[in-house]
Design a protein around this motif. Structure first.
Motif, PDB file in Angstrom:
ATOM      1  N   ALA A 229     -54.289  47.821  42.947  1.00 43.74           N
ATOM      2  CA  ALA A 229     -52.924  48.104  43.408  1.00 43.74           C
ATOM      3  C   ALA A 229     -52.507  49.525  43.053  1.00 43.74           C
ATOM      4  CB  ALA A 229     -51.954  47.098  42.806  1.00 43.74           C
ATOM      5  N   ILE A 230     -52.739  49.931  41.817  1.00 45.29           N
ATOM      6  CA  ILE A 230     -52.365  51.274  41.388  1.00 45.29           C
ATOM      7  C   ILE A 230     -53.153  52.322  42.163  1.00 45.29           C
ATOM      8  CG2 ILE A 230     -52.456  52.895  39.446  1.00 45.29           C
ATOM      9  CD1 ILE A 230     -51.830  50.501  37.617  1.00 45.29           C
ATOM     10  N   THR A 231     -54.430  52.075  42.363  1.00 42.09           N
ATOM     11  CA  THR A 231     -55.276  53.039  43.065  1.00 42.09           C
ATOM     12  C   THR A 231     -54.841  53.212  44.516  1.00 42.09           C
ATOM     13  OG1 THR A 231     -57.143  52.460  41.652  1.00 42.09           O
ATOM     14  CG2 THR A 231     -57.636  53.619  43.680  1.00 42.09           C
ATOM     15  N   GLY A 232     -54.544  52.129  45.188  1.00 44.11           N
ATOM     16  CA  GLY A 232     -54.089  52.220  46.575  1.00 44.11           C
ATOM     17  C   GLY A 232     -52.797  52.989  46.704  1.00 44.11           C
TER      18      GLY A 232
ATOM     19  N   ALA B 112     -52.453  56.921  48.367  1.00 44.35           N
ATOM     20  CA  ALA B 112     -51.522  57.156  49.474  1.00 44.35           C
ATOM     21  C   ALA B 112     -50.486  58.199  49.083  1.00 44.35           C
ATOM     22  CB  ALA B 112     -50.842  55.854  49.878  1.00 44.35           C
ATOM     23  N   TRP B 113     -50.013  58.131  47.859  1.00 40.10           N
ATOM     24  CA  TRP B 113     -49.011  59.086  47.380  1.00 40.10           C
ATOM     25  C   TRP B 113     -49.610  60.495  47.284  1.00 40.10           C
ATOM     26  CZ3 TRP B 113     -48.393  61.841  42.697  1.00 40.10           C
ATOM     27  CH2 TRP B 113     -47.138  62.403  42.526  1.00 40.10           C
ATOM     28  N   LEU B 114     -50.859  60.598  46.816  1.00 36.89           N
ATOM     29  CA  LEU B 114     -51.501  61.907  46.668  1.00 36.89           C
ATOM     30  C   LEU B 114     -51.942  62.513  47.992  1.00 36.89           C
ATOM     31  CD1 LEU B 114     -53.693  61.383  43.490  1.00 36.89           C
ATOM     32  CD2 LEU B 114     -51.702  62.860  43.721  1.00 36.89           C
TER      33      LEU B 114
ATOM     34  N   ARG C 107     -55.307  61.605  58.133  1.00 37.10           N
ATOM     35  CA  ARG C 107     -54.814  61.337  56.780  1.00 37.10           C
ATOM     36  C   ARG C 107     -55.557  60.171  56.132  1.00 37.10           C
ATOM     37  NH1 ARG C 107     -48.470  60.919  54.942  1.00 37.10           N
ATOM     38  NH2 ARG C 107     -48.890  60.497  52.766  1.00 37.10           N
ATOM     39  N   LEU C 108     -55.845  59.132  56.908  1.00 40.95           N
ATOM     40  CA  LEU C 108     -56.607  57.999  56.378  1.00 40.95           C
ATOM     41  C   LEU C 108     -58.022  58.416  55.978  1.00 40.95           C
ATOM     42  CD1 LEU C 108     -55.478  55.131  58.765  1.00 40.95           C
ATOM     43  CD2 LEU C 108     -54.890  55.425  56.347  1.00 40.95           C
TER      44      LEU C 108
ATOM     45  N   ILE D 182     -60.330  60.302  48.085  1.00 40.46           N
ATOM     46  CA  ILE D 182     -59.362  60.293  46.980  1.00 40.46           C
ATOM     47  C   ILE D 182     -59.343  58.906  46.348  1.00 40.46           C
ATOM     48  CG2 ILE D 182     -56.904  60.485  46.394  1.00 40.46           C
ATOM     49  CD1 ILE D 182     -56.677  62.560  48.668  1.00 40.46           C
ATOM     50  N   TYR D 183     -59.331  57.882  47.180  1.00 39.32           N
ATOM     51  CA  TYR D 183     -59.317  56.501  46.704  1.00 39.32           C
ATOM     52  C   TYR D 183     -60.560  56.195  45.879  1.00 39.32           C
ATOM     53  CZ  TYR D 183     -59.157  51.415  46.769  1.00 39.32           C
ATOM     54  OH  TYR D 183     -59.133  50.097  46.400  1.00 39.32           O
TER      55      TYR D 183
END
Length: 100
Positions: free
Chosen positions: A24-27, A31-33, A56-57, A63-64
């Motif tokens: 959850a935190i990573t997702g 997305a935020w970064l 963007r995806l 990053i993910y």
């Protein structure tokens, strides 16, 4: 949940909860970064139009991957997430990156 624990080789519900929290935190973090990363690269919605979201995806994906291992390490689950990462990248055809 027992099937998932068995599939992932997890013993406790606590460890499963930690793993879900890391996902959850990573997702959310990736997305935020991605917004400042796109800004840094000069990628804007005005320039790309409908292509902005797919681009963007694609940028979020690496990053993910990095964040998943880093945040997993911070939560004491590095071994699980490193194995998870290697398995996923091998399925994507990037197994040559790892020496087993």
């Amino acid at each position: 949940m027992n099937k998932l624990k068995q599939r992932w080789g997890i013993d406790s519900n606590f460890q499963l909860t930690i793993i879900f929290i890391v996902f959850a935190i990573t997702g959310s973090a990736s997305a935020w970064l991605s917004k400042p990363f796109c800004f840094w690269l000069g990628i804007t919605k005005e320039d790309l139009g409908y292509w902005f979201t797919p681009v963007r995806l694609i940028l979020i994906f690496p990053i993910y991957q990095v964040l998943l291992v880093l945040i997993g390490f911070l939560f004491g689950q590095f071994k699980f997430f490193w194995a998870f990462e290697k398995k996923m990248l091998k399925r994507l055809g990037l197994g040559f990156l790892f020496n087993d």
